[in-house]
Structure formats: structure tokens, C-alpha cells
Write an enzyme that holds these catalytic residues in place. Structure first.
Site, short mmCIF file in Angstrom:
data_model
loop_
_atom_site.label_atom_id
_atom_site.label_comp_id
_atom_site.label_asym_id
_atom_site.label_seq_id
_atom_site.Cartn_x
_atom_site.Cartn_y
_atom_site.Cartn_z
CD GLU A 47 14.36 2.94 -40.33
OE1 GLU A 47 14.37 1.85 -39.72
OE2 GLU A 47 15.36 3.71 -40.36
CG HIS A 48 12.02 2.19 -35.77
ND1 HIS A 48 12.33 1.25 -34.82
CD2 HIS A 48 13.19 2.55 -36.34
CE1 HIS A 48 13.65 1.07 -34.80
NE2 HIS A 48 14.19 1.85 -35.71
#
Length: 983
Positions: A79-80
């Protein structure tokens, strides 16, 4: 194109369309523009000239449960990493830079079975943002260098969350599950799970990221929601153009229905005595049931939670409060790890206990089973469900618009939970199913229950066990067979009964005619020596709702930290006292808030106007007849004492408190309140309350679907019933003064008060001084320009901390700005953080202000103008904006219009001059650095001892030589204030 008709509210003027792309991605298009769908007059490039915001959110059905066991936190890490550049837009911070250039914002979150990404942006930049957004999922770079940096941010986020009890308990619950069940995964990730351990095993984490993305980020797993002024046809063409490139396949969506209920284990059906990270006295009862995802229209656990968690007469909590055993209750579906997971559903009942309640927690549990027996014997109260359904229908019928980003964030989640026709109404209780309700109720048995207790007092009860990832310490023991038999065979008691009919459900939705010539708050409706009332009849939103707001300002409220303590205590006692009056109104969508501020107490009520006045009269009557019971006083005082202590244990809260206390004359921070609270007696509080109403000025705002005549009568009732008399020194209540910082750098430094917390927070506040609206707007323009490069430099490039933020301040006519970094003591000293902020400001002034061209300057002006032109999303947003003007004594109700007019008069030379005089490190600035220093220990000795630092003031930890030039290190708030003048 889908032929599904999405059910929407009658008041919803937006247009909706559901489409499915060739690759399998489903999109919900929402047009809130006024043009017809086939009107092609708006720009095809997204260059809309209006000031509104567009937003988009994408949910992918791939979360932490799908990640390999050997790499805990990989889904969160991915996600990051998707924000760190794509093949088409390779710059590491390209997306954030683009979004912030159009005043937008971005975020994302990872759950068990899905991950969500979302953003908003001014309309002019929407298509460009969508293109960059789509390329997250088409071809992300996920370079090794970026991954090595970003894993530090994952670790910092984990460290920030490691003291949140909900997070800690969810991880602890995972240890109670069946071996190998994904609910036991460590989903946050940190450097140990994503760097150290994989390196020791020769695992290439970067390659694993690419594999996880390729296997799970497939188009048929994705749903997209977008909201814009553009027509549906334009939005559809953009989505088809930009998102068709996402890889699709025929691979079915992975779910977990095939797994057995994870908590059918002996470890779950026990008592857990947990040492909390803060001072709380809490109990939670939890039951695990099969997944109810397919029953979203019926929501059986939500309905049971409404019954069990009711707070009116005859309820569980009403009975326990009368016996001084508990203070609060909450009951609903427990999101472990997500309410809508396909493996199980968890139902919980949680209490804030008194000391007496903790000593006799089994008695509290007995009351719970007595109430469950009542439900089994008297039925599931269909009339209460009918009331709840009626309220849901009314709420949906008069649904108001909300912020676009919040809207798409919710829509995308609902798209993976509900059928297409229910995307907008799926969150409501739509069907009554008594057999299903009874089946769920029958599963809430003593022998299938988990009991969790939180108290610092458990530390000396025996040998503690530690959870691996968050170091949560706990004891565990069997649930007594005698208790189980008592709970199974308990009888109903007369003190417990089912909820009474709700008298606050609105039935009259007519709009009141205007009866007043005052339209735009150009003058008060009433203005006397004891009160002032502002009034505005809603003529814009045209909804049958209103808002009543009163600020009771007293000269007694903030004279000393002792009086500030008593004000907080009185407000908490009032909230407890009016609970049974307010609770049914809140169920009926009429809210009531009672808040203690520096100068007094605020009452705010809003909702459907038909029954709003009735609630206001009932609340004020209840306040007027309130007499403090001694046992209630003791319990609430202890709860407030714990609250103060917990605030001092949070470095973020403590940093904000210290800044306010150092800068504002009339603010007392939690450290000093914490020192005073133990000496407050019932007698002293009673005297304070009597004097509180005798030294007062009341200011109110009534707005919405309500007549001026009724508004006046409500104000008169409040003044008469509370016997309010004018203050001896009314000018004191009008004074809002800030301290003028001395020239140079002032530092207030103290240690984080928890020995095992390595989180540090630094806020550098730079004060310009008094200025008019013109100066404030220059400051705001510069800060708007500063936000993205500050984040890019200090967070993305230098990796100083997970949380990096800038802020423009303008209170009581004094302008300034802040730079805040939340970091880890093991990573950065305060010297490094402070020097990094100063280096950034120097670079920013040199590279962004001094070299700014007229063209760039005009782009900033244009962006600010578009932002200022944004209308309030709903009536409550407008009320909140007006109320803020009243609280700040500024009364600039047409601030938006004045700011738009003033922006056109600002010049590039003025902006550069402001930068030289205020931002440039070479200028003779006024700076205050508030530093809460984390306590670092080597990881091998990191122990959750729970010990607390006893110092009440700043740490005696001194900065190294040469840390500052012209340094003033203050050791108390009083010492700092004595060196400052008032503005």
C-alpha cells in the site's frame, strides 16, 4: 455498461452510473454537476473552471490475509509502495506533488481482505490525477531504493500505533485463534518482519512486493468510485481510457468462508487480564459467530447491539450506573480485523468500569446475562426495530452531501460489501429477520465468551505473558464454572426492561417561513449585557434541520488551573447526568454535545428541527435541576484524573497542550490540571458551580429551519432556567490574548512520560505577529506552497518520521506557522529534527520563494481563489464555520467573500518580502520549539514495564553544546510566560 439502477435518496440530486470495464473492474460514476449527461460543453481535458473538488477511491479485494506467512505486513508495505512512482510517472513523490498543487489530499488503508486508496483534488486537475492514480495499478515501480526507505516509515507507523489499546488487543486476540488461521497474522509490519528477518533468510522483499501485486492486484478484484462535476458520459470515457490498462484475469476472488470459526478454541474462552498502555479500567465481552456478510440487509448483530447498548431507563448501563459499577457501554460488531470479513463475525459488549465495578466484574457480567434473558423471554422487541427502521428511512430521505473524499471512501468500501442496487443504502437495516436474530442471540452464551479486562492493578497478580509484536503484557485464567452456571441460570430483574417508545422521532418536515429581516448574520438577533444571540434562517440548503449552539462564558472558568479542573469535572458530570435524556434523541438523528472550553461550557444540538427544541428544553431543565451525588462525583473525578494522566502519556497530545499553554494566556495544560485534580472536593465543586453561573456572558447561534421567534424563546428559557447573571467584569470574557515570543529561539523540552515509548514529537512554531486579513492570506499562500516540499523533503527523502505536517496559524489576529515531526528517539535526536527543519526552511525560501516567477505566483493565487470559492457541503458545515467565528470573537461571517476580494490585491513582491522577514533563517525570527523527547532503549531490552516518569515539568536532559545559538531553554510554563509580553 451495467443496467443496474442504484437506489438513492429522494433528496440526492446527483446522477449515478455503474459500469464494468472489459478487464473486469467495476466503477460507480457519480456526477454532481448541473449539466445533462449528454451535454458535452465541459472540457474533455478536465479543465473545469468551477472551484469544486472531485474525488476517487479504489478498493482492491486483496489485503493482509493474502500475504505470505513469511512476510508479515507485506500487504501494508505494498500500500505504501504504490505511492512511490510508476513507469509513466517515475518521480518518487509525483502523485503527492501533483495532488497538493491542486489543494488535494491522499490516503490509503489496508484491511484483512481489501485495501483502499483515495484522493480528492480541485476539478481542474482531476483527469491528470486519475491518470497518475490508475498507473499505481497498471505498472508501479516499487524500486529497491524506495522500498529500503519506506520500510522505515512502516516501522514508524507501527511504533505510533503500538500504544493504541484497540490495535494491541486485536493482535492479542489473534493469538487465541486456531493455529494457522489468517486472523492471527501480524498485519502492520515493521523493520523486524519486513527487513531484518527476511534478510537473514535470504528473502528478496522487493521481489515479493512485485509478486504479491501481480497475483492480487487484478482488475476483477477492483472497484472504483469517482465523484465530479463532470457529466456521466465524460467520467465514463475517462475511466475506460485510463483504467482499461489494469491487468485482468479469470482468477476467482479469494474468500475465507471455507475456514472454520477461528475462535472455537480453549484459549479464546478464558479471562484475559491485560496491562494497558494507559490508565483505563475496562471490560470487553466478545463472542465469535459465523460470518454474516451475506446478511448485510438484516444486520442482526447491529440490531442486538442497539438493544444491549441502549442507554435509556431500564437499560444495562442505566442499572450499572445506579450501582456505581460502570460508566459507559458500547455494543456492536467488533472489527477484528474487519466487520465484513468472510471468516467470522465478532460481537462485543464493552464497559468503562468504576473501581468498584472492576472489583466485582462478575456482577457486571451477571447484569448482561439478565438482560439477554429478558430479550429471550420477552422477544426481540419488533416495535423497537420498526422505530429504528423508521429513523433509517428518514435519515436516508434527507441525506445531505458530505465532503467528496469522505463520500468516495465510503462508496468504494460499500461496493465490495453490497450488491450494486444497494451501494447507497446498504449501510441501513433494511429487513427484519427474527429467526436470524434469535439464532445470533442464542449464540451469546457464557461458555463461548471471551472476557478481557484492562487495569494497571493486574501487574502484581502473577507472572505476566507478553504478546510478541506489541509487547502487551497479560495474565490469563479460566472462567469459573460457578460463574458460568450463575450466568446461565440467572433470572430477569425488574430494574431491567426494554426501551420505551422514542419521543424524538421527527414526523413534521415542513420548512418554516421566514419571520425576520436579518438574513446573513449582519447583526445579532438579541444583544444585552448578559447575552448575545446570532440567528440565521436557512434559505440555501432547504432541509428540515436546525442547529442550536450556546457558549456559557464565565469569569470563574479559567482563573487558575484549579478552576479549569473544576470546569472539566462539572462538564463531565453534566454529560453523565443528561445521558438518559439525550440518548433517544441521538438515536433519532438529533445530536447533543456538552464541551468544556477555556472560558466556559458549550452546548451544541443539531438535527431534525421538529423535535430539536424539545430536546433543548429537556436538557436545560435537566441541567437546572442537577444535584451532584457523592458516589458519582468520586467515579467521574477518578475518570477525569485518568484522562489527564493519559493525555500526558501521549507525546502528540502533550506537545499540542504545551504549545497552547505556552502561547495562550487563558489555557491550562493537562500537566497542571493533573496536579490539581486530586485536591478538588465535592464542596469546592459545588461552590464553583454556584459562582460559575453568577459571573457569565452567554453567546449563541441558532441557525436552520427555525423561526426567530422560537430562537428568542429558547435563549430566554436558558437565561431564566439557569438563573444566569451578568459578569462583574464582562471585558475579561472578551479578552483573547496570545504571548509575543521573544526574538530568537525559545525551547521547551521534556521527556515522553512513558519509559517504554520511543515516540518523539517536535513542533517548531514561528510567530510573525499581529496582522490583518491581507497578511494572513500571504502567510496562508506561503504555507500552501510549503506543504508538499516539506513532506517530500523531511518525510519521503530524509525519512525523519511517519508524520510530517505544516500548518498556518491565525488566532486572535496573530499570524504564524508550525512544522511538526513525529519521529523515533532511536532514529533521530531533537537536534537532528530541529536542524532538518531549519535546513528545509532555508532551502524552501531559496528555491521556492526568492526564485518565484510572476507566472508561478499567479498560479498560487488562482489555486487559493478556487479553494476559497468552495461552498459548504451541507448546512452543518456552514453552521460550524459561523460558530468558529463566534468562538474566536472575530465575527467575520463573510470571511470567504472578503478573502476572495483581498487575494487579488496581494503582489509577488509582498510575498517575497514576507518570506525574507519571516521564513528566511537569516531573519530575526521569533521561534518556539516544543519538544517531547522519546525514551530509546535497545530493542533487545525493550520492555513494556509501564513505568512512568514522575517529573511534572521539562526534562533535565540538556541539549548538547552548540545545539542552538541564542538559546533560551525554559523549565516551566510560568518562566516562559514571564519572558513574553502580551499582544
Amino acid at each position: 455498461m451495467s443496467s443496474v439502477e442504484v437506489v438513492k435518496s429522494e433528496s440526492d440530486k446527483r446522477r449515478y452510473r455503474v459500469i464494468t470495464l472489459k478487464n473486469g473492474l467495476t466503477a460507480l460514476l457519480v456526477s454532481d454537476g448541473s449539466e445533462n449527461d449528454d451535454d458535452d460543453t465541459q472540457s474533455r481535458n478536465g479543465d473545469a473552471t468551477d472551484s469544486s473538488f472531485s474525488a476517487a477511491a479504489l478498493c482492491v479485494r486483496a489485503g493482509s490475509w493474502m500475504e505470505p506467512d513469511s512476510l508479515p505486513g507485506l500487504a501494508h508495505f505494498l500500500e505504501h509502495m504504490l505511492f512511490m512512482g510508476s513507469s509513466k510517472y517515475p518521480a518518487e513523490n509525483d502523485f503527492d506533488t501533483y495532488i497538493k498543487s491542486y489543494c488535494g489530499q491522499t490516503n490509503a488503508n489496508t484491511h484483512a481482505e481489501w485495501t483502499e486508496y483515495f484522493f480528492d483534488i480541485q476539478n481542474a486537475g482531476f483527469k491528470g490525477a486519475l491518470d497518475r492514480f490508475a498507473n499505481f495499478f497498471i505498472h508501479p515501480l516499487m524500486c529497491k531504493g524506495s522500498a529500503e526507505k519506506e520500510v522505515k516509515m512502516i516501522h514508524a507507523e507501527w511504533a505510533m500505533k503500538s500504544r493504541i489499546e484497540k490495535v494491541r488487543f486485536e493482535q492479542l486476540m489473534g493469538t487465541m485463534a486456531k493455529e494457522g488461521h489468517p486472523i492471527g497474522k501480524f498485519t502492520w509490519g515493521n523493520q523486524e518482519s519486513l527487513q531484518t528477518a527476511p534478510a537473514s533468510l535470504g528473502v528478496d522483499v522487493c521481489q515479493a512486493l512485485h509478486c504479491f501485486w501481480k497475483e492480487n492486484y487484478l482488475a476483477q478484484y477492483m472497484v472504483l468510485a469517482i465523484v465530479s462535476k463532470e457529466s456521466l458520459d465524460v467520467l465514463q470515457s475517462w475511466v475506460e481510457e485510463l483504467f482499461e490498462g489494469i491487468l485482468g484475469s479469470s482468477k476467482p476472488i479469494q474468500t475465507f468462508e471455507h475456514l472454520e470459526t477461528p475462535f472455537d478454541t480453549p484459549l479464546f474462552k478464558r479471562i484475559y487480564k491485560i496491562i494497558p498502555s494507559e490508565n483505563i479500567c475496562r471490560m470487553q465481552l466478545t463472542w465469535a459467530l459465523p460470518s454474516l456478510v451475506g446478511h448485510y440487509r438484516k444486520k442482526p448483530l447491529n440490531y442486538l447491539g442497539m438493544l444491549v447498548g441502549h442507554e435509556g431507563p431500564g437499560s444495562i448501563i442505566s442499572h450499572l450506573r445506579d450501582r456505581n459499577l460502570a460508566r459507559t457501554i458500547e455494543s456492536t460488531v467488533f472489527e477484528i480485523p474487519d466487520e465484513f470479513n468472510t471468516a467470522c463475525s465478532c460481537f462485543y459488549i464493552a464497559f468503562t468500569l468504576t473501581a468498584e465495578g472492576m472489583a466485582h466484574f462478575e456482577t457486571v457480567i451477571t447484569t448482561v446475562f439478565q438482560y439477554l434473558k429478558l430479550l429471550s423471554s420477552q422477544g426481540l422487541h419488533r416495535s423497537f426495530w420498526d422505530e429504528a427502521f423508521q429513523i433509517e428511512k428518514i435519515k436516508f430521505r434527507y441525506l445531505e452531501q458530505i465532503d467528496p473524499m469522505k463520500y468516495v471512501e465510503q462508496l468504494a468500501k460499500d461496493m465490495i460489501r453490497y450488491q450494486p442496487q444497494d451501494y447507497l443504502q446498504g449501510s441501513l437495516m433494511l429487513e427484519y429477520d427474527e429467526p436470524l436474530l434469535q439464532s445470533c442471540l442464542d449464540k451469546l452464551q457464557p461458555h463461548t465468551m471471551n472476557v478481557a479486562l484492562w487495569s494497571m492493578g493486574f501487574r502484581n497478580e502473577g507472572m505476566l505473558t507478553k504478546e510478541k509484536w506489541f509487547q502487551t503484557e497479560y495474565l490469563t485464567e479460566d472462567i469459573s464454572n460457578d460463574w458460568v452456571q450463575t450466568w446461565m441460570n440467572c433470572d430477569c430483574i425488574p430494574e431491567l426492561f426494554l426501551p420505551e417508545p422514542n419521543v424524538y422521532i421527527a414526523s413534521d418536515f415542513r420548512l418554516e417561513p421566514s419571520d425576520c429581516s436579518i438574513r446573513f448574520l449582519e447583526m445579532p438577533l438579541t444583544d444585552t449585557e448578559v447575552s448575545r444571540l446570532w440567528y440565521r434562517k436557512d434559505e440555501d440548503f432547504l432541509v428540515p434541520k436546525a442547529s442550536i449552539n450556546f457558549f456559557l462564558k464565565s469569569c470563574e472558568a479559567d482563573r487558575t488551573p484549579y478552576s479549569a479542573c473544576m470546569l472539566d469535572l462539572y462538564a463531565e458530570l453534566l454529560k453523565d447526568h443528561i445521558t438518559e435524556v439525550v440518548y433517544p434523541a441521538e438515536l433519532a438523528e438529533i445530536s447533543c454535545q456538552v464541551t468544556a472550553l477555556d472560558r466556559g461550557i458549550v452546548f451544541r444540538m443539531s438535527g431534525f428541527s421538529h423535535k430539536l427544541s424539545r430536546l433543548f428544553l429537556a436538557v436545560i431543565e435537566s441541567v437546572a435541576t442537577f444535584h451532584i451525588r457523592e458516589e458519582l462525583f468520586g467515579s467521574v473525578k477518578q475518570e477525569l484524573q485518568d484522562f489527564y494522566e493519559n493525555c500526558t502519556l501521549s507525546p502528540e497530545i502533550l506537545n499540542k497542550q504545551l504549545r497552547r499553554s505556552l502561547l495562550y494566556n487563558n489555557h491550562w495544560d493537562v500537566l497542571r490540571k493533573r496536579e490539581c485534580i486530586s485536591t478538588v472536593s465535592l464542596e469546592s465543586l459545588t461552590d464553583f458551580v454556584e459562582n460559575f453561573y453568577g459571573q457569565m456572558f452567554v453567546e449563541g447561534l441558532i441557525q436552520g429551519n427555525i423561526s426567530s421567534r422560537q430562537a428568542k424563546s429558547l435563549e430566554a428559557f436558558l437565561l431564566d432556567r439557569l438563573e444566569i447573571t451578568v459578569a462583574d467584569n464582562p471585558e475579561y470574557l472578551k479578552q483573547n490574548r496570545m504571548k509575543r515570543l521573544p526574538l530568537g529561539c525559545s525551547v521547551y523540552m521534556m521527556h515522553n512520560r512513558s519509559d517504554d515509548d520511543e515516540n518523539s514529537v517536535i513542533t517548531n512554531y514561528y510567530q510573525y505577529g499581529e496582522c490583518d486579513l491581507h497578511g494572513f492570506l500571504i502567510n496562508e499562500m506561503i504555507l500552501g506552497k510549503m506543504e508538499e516540499p516539506c513532506f517530500s523533503r523531511l518525510r519521503t527523502a530524509k525519512q525523519l518520521g511517519y508524520h510530517v505536517q505544516t500548518g498556518s496559524t491565525y488566532l486572535y489576529g496573530v499570524a504564524g506557522f508550525t512544522v511538526t515531526i513525529c519521529s523515533l528517539a532511536s532514529k533521530c535526536t531533537m537536534q537532528v529534527l530541529d536542524n532538518s527543519i531549519e535546513e528545509f526552511l532555508q532551502e524552501f525560501h531559496r528555491d521556492h520563494i526568492e526564485t518565484m516567477t510572476e507566472e508561478s505566483f499567479q498560479e498560487i493565487v488562482s489555486t487559493q481563489l478556487q479553494q476559497k470559492h468552495c461552498d459548504d457541503a451541507n448546512m452543518q458545515g456552514e453552521v460550524d464555520r459561523h460558530w468558529r467565528e463566534i468562538l474566536l470573537n472575530s465575527y467575520l461571517f463573510d470571511r470567504q467573500t472578503k478573502e476572495i476580494s483581498e487575494l487579488s490585491t496581494i503582489t509577488l513582491d509582498e510575498l517575497k518580502s514576507w518570506g525574507r522577514n519571516f521564513i528566511s533563517p537569516e531573519s530575526n525570527r521569533r521561534k518556539l520549539s516544543i519538544q517531547v523527547v522519546g525514551n530509546y532503549r535497545q530493542s533487545s531490552s525493550r520492555q513494556a514495564t509501564g513505568s512512568r516518569r514522575s517529573s511534572h515539568g521539562p526534562s533535565r536532559h540538556q541539549p548538547p553544546p552548540g545545539f542552538y545559538t541564542n538559546l533560551r531553554l525554559f523549565e516551566s510554563v510560568e518562566a516562559f510566560r514571564s519572558q513574553c509580553d502580551d499582544f
